[in-house]
Design an enzyme around this catalytic site. Structure first.
Site, short mmCIF file in Angstrom:
data_model
loop_
_atom_site.label_atom_id
_atom_site.label_comp_id
_atom_site.label_asym_id
_atom_site.label_seq_id
_atom_site.Cartn_x
_atom_site.Cartn_y
_atom_site.Cartn_z
N GLU A 66 -7.48 58.87 -28.44
CA GLU A 66 -6.03 58.62 -28.42
C GLU A 66 -5.78 57.29 -27.73
O GLU A 66 -6.42 57.00 -26.73
CB GLU A 66 -5.31 59.71 -27.62
CG GLU A 66 -5.07 60.97 -28.39
CD GLU A 66 -5.42 62.18 -27.56
OE1 GLU A 66 -5.65 62.04 -26.35
OE2 GLU A 66 -5.48 63.27 -28.14
N TYR B 101 -10.47 49.12 -31.96
CA TYR B 101 -10.85 50.29 -32.77
C TYR B 101 -10.78 49.99 -34.27
O TYR B 101 -11.63 50.44 -35.04
CB TYR B 101 -9.97 51.50 -32.42
CG TYR B 101 -9.99 51.84 -30.94
CD1 TYR B 101 -11.19 51.84 -30.22
CD2 TYR B 101 -8.82 52.11 -30.24
CE1 TYR B 101 -11.21 52.11 -28.87
CE2 TYR B 101 -8.84 52.39 -28.89
CZ TYR B 101 -10.03 52.39 -28.20
OH TYR B 101 -10.06 52.65 -26.86
N ILE C 31 -12.51 53.77 -22.20
CA ILE C 31 -13.33 52.55 -22.40
C ILE C 31 -12.61 51.42 -21.68
O ILE C 31 -11.41 51.21 -21.89
CB ILE C 31 -13.58 52.23 -23.90
CG1 ILE C 31 -14.43 50.96 -24.06
CG2 ILE C 31 -12.31 52.13 -24.70
CD1 ILE C 31 -15.05 50.78 -25.45
N ASN D 263 -0.84 49.56 -26.75
CA ASN D 263 -2.09 48.94 -26.28
C ASN D 263 -2.76 48.16 -27.42
O ASN D 263 -3.75 48.59 -28.02
CB ASN D 263 -3.01 50.03 -25.73
CG ASN D 263 -4.18 49.45 -24.94
OD1 ASN D 263 -4.48 48.25 -25.04
ND2 ASN D 263 -4.85 50.29 -24.18
C1 LIG Z 1 -9.14 47.34 -24.53
C2 LIG Z 1 -10.28 46.68 -23.76
C3 LIG Z 1 -11.31 47.77 -23.43
C4 LIG Z 1 -10.92 45.58 -24.62
O1 LIG Z 1 -12.05 45.08 -23.89
P1 LIG Z 1 -12.70 43.65 -24.18
O2 LIG Z 1 -14.06 43.66 -23.56
O3 LIG Z 1 -11.78 42.57 -23.76
O4 LIG Z 1 -12.81 43.68 -25.78
P2 LIG Z 1 -13.64 42.65 -26.68
O5 LIG Z 1 -13.86 41.37 -25.96
O6 LIG Z 1 -14.84 43.38 -27.21
O7 LIG Z 1 -12.59 42.39 -27.84
C5 LIG Z 1 -12.42 43.31 -28.89
C6 LIG Z 1 -11.46 42.76 -29.90
O8 LIG Z 1 -10.11 42.86 -29.39
C7 LIG Z 1 -9.50 41.58 -29.45
N1 LIG Z 1 -8.56 41.48 -28.33
C8 LIG Z 1 -8.86 41.39 -27.03
N2 LIG Z 1 -7.73 41.25 -26.30
C9 LIG Z 1 -6.71 41.26 -27.21
C10 LIG Z 1 -5.30 41.16 -27.10
N3 LIG Z 1 -4.71 41.00 -25.88
N4 LIG Z 1 -4.54 41.26 -28.22
C11 LIG Z 1 -5.13 41.41 -29.44
N5 LIG Z 1 -6.48 41.50 -29.61
C12 LIG Z 1 -7.25 41.43 -28.49
C13 LIG Z 1 -10.63 40.59 -29.35
O9 LIG Z 1 -10.22 39.34 -29.89
C14 LIG Z 1 -11.70 41.27 -30.19
O10 LIG Z 1 -11.47 41.11 -31.56
P3 LIG Z 1 -12.31 40.04 -32.42
O11 LIG Z 1 -13.75 40.37 -32.19
O12 LIG Z 1 -11.81 40.32 -33.80
O13 LIG Z 1 -11.94 38.70 -31.87
C15 LIG Z 1 -9.78 46.02 -22.44
O14 LIG Z 1 -8.63 45.23 -22.73
C16 LIG Z 1 -9.45 46.98 -21.32
O15 LIG Z 1 -10.31 47.35 -20.53
N6 LIG Z 1 -8.16 47.41 -21.25
C17 LIG Z 1 -7.73 48.36 -20.20
C18 LIG Z 1 -8.24 49.76 -20.47
C19 LIG Z 1 -7.78 50.28 -21.81
O16 LIG Z 1 -6.64 50.11 -22.20
N7 LIG Z 1 -8.70 50.96 -22.52
C20 LIG Z 1 -8.43 51.58 -23.81
C21 LIG Z 1 -7.95 52.97 -23.59
S1 LIG Z 1 -7.63 53.80 -25.15
#
Ligand SMILES: CC(C)(COP(=O)(O)OP(=O)(O)OC[C@H]1O[C@@H](n2cnc3c(N)ncnc32)[C@H](O)[C@@H]1OP(=O)(O)O)[C@@H](O)C(=O)NCCC(=O)NCCS
Length: 149
Positions: free
Chosen positions: A107, A119, A73, A112
């Site tokens: 996983e 999640y 994701i 991260n």
């Molecule tokens: C993980 C990832 C998919 C999140 O995507 P995103 O579109 O920014 O997520 P959202 O905007 O929907 O945020 C989801 C929640 O995480 C929180 N969040 C986002 N960045 C954060 C950070 N750096 N630290 C803590 N929380 C964080 C948001 O505040 C939100 O929570 P809330 O609704 O309670 O405020 C993105 O950071 C990403 O693409 N990372 C690289 C790929 C990766 O690691 N994927 C997961 C593999 S298991």
């Protein structure tokens, strides 16, 4: 929450349109050829998020019997923290329920924190740890949400 966000199934054409920016603008976790193979696998489904015509994120799932595995994701780097992964995960959960899955699991690297936060927000529980799973160094946390079937 991002305006004009739509979620749909990824097509090969969608994948080809982001082929050259996958590593730079999204994540370098998978190569293009792995994506292409995955997209052709009938047990695999990818959902994409688009804002207008721009692909801004995707989630991949695999179904093995009644268990759904999230394989990937990712939100486009320039569009993070707008709720895009939350929308994708919600759609993946709804699709899993539609497919009559008993659980959805994944996983995640224990370092991260954004992903772990995401999640937990969707009620995934930490079920176990695979020690030194990533590059023989970082631990993987197994996170699962069970559905009431
Ligand atoms: C993980 C990832 C998919 C999140 O995507 P995103 O579109 O920014 O997520 P959202 O905007 O929907 O945020 C989801 C929640 O995480 C929180 N969040 C986002 N960045 C954060 C950070 N750096 N630290 C803590 N929380 C964080 C948001 O505040 C939100 O929570 P809330 O609704 O309670 O405020 C993105 O950071 C990403 O693409 N990372 C690289 C790929 C990766 O690691 N994927 C997961 C593999 S298991």
């Amino acid at each position: 929450m991002a305006n004009n966000l739509t979620i749909s199934k990824m097509t090969l054409q969608d994948l080809y349109s982001i082929q050259n920016i996958l590593g730079s603008d999204f994540d370098d976790f998978w190569t293009f050829s792995i994506f292409e193979t995955e997209l052709k696998n009938e047990n695999s489904t990818f959902l994409i998020a688009k804002i207008n015509q721009e692909i801004v994120g995707f989630v991949g799932i695999w179904q093995v019997l009644d268990v759904i595995h999230i394989t990937n994701i990712v939100t486009k780097k320039s569009k993070r923290n707008l709720g895009i992964a939350s929308s994708l995960l919600e759609s993946a959960i709804n699709l899993s329920i539609k497919k009559r899955a008993s659980s959805i699991t994944l996983e995640v690297n224990s370092n991260n924190l954004p992903a772990i936060h995401l999640y937990k927000k969707f009620n995934f529980d930490e079920l176990g740890i695979r020690k030194k799973y990533y590059n023989g160094c970082d631990d993987a946390i197994i996170m699962t949400r069970f559905f009431n079937t």
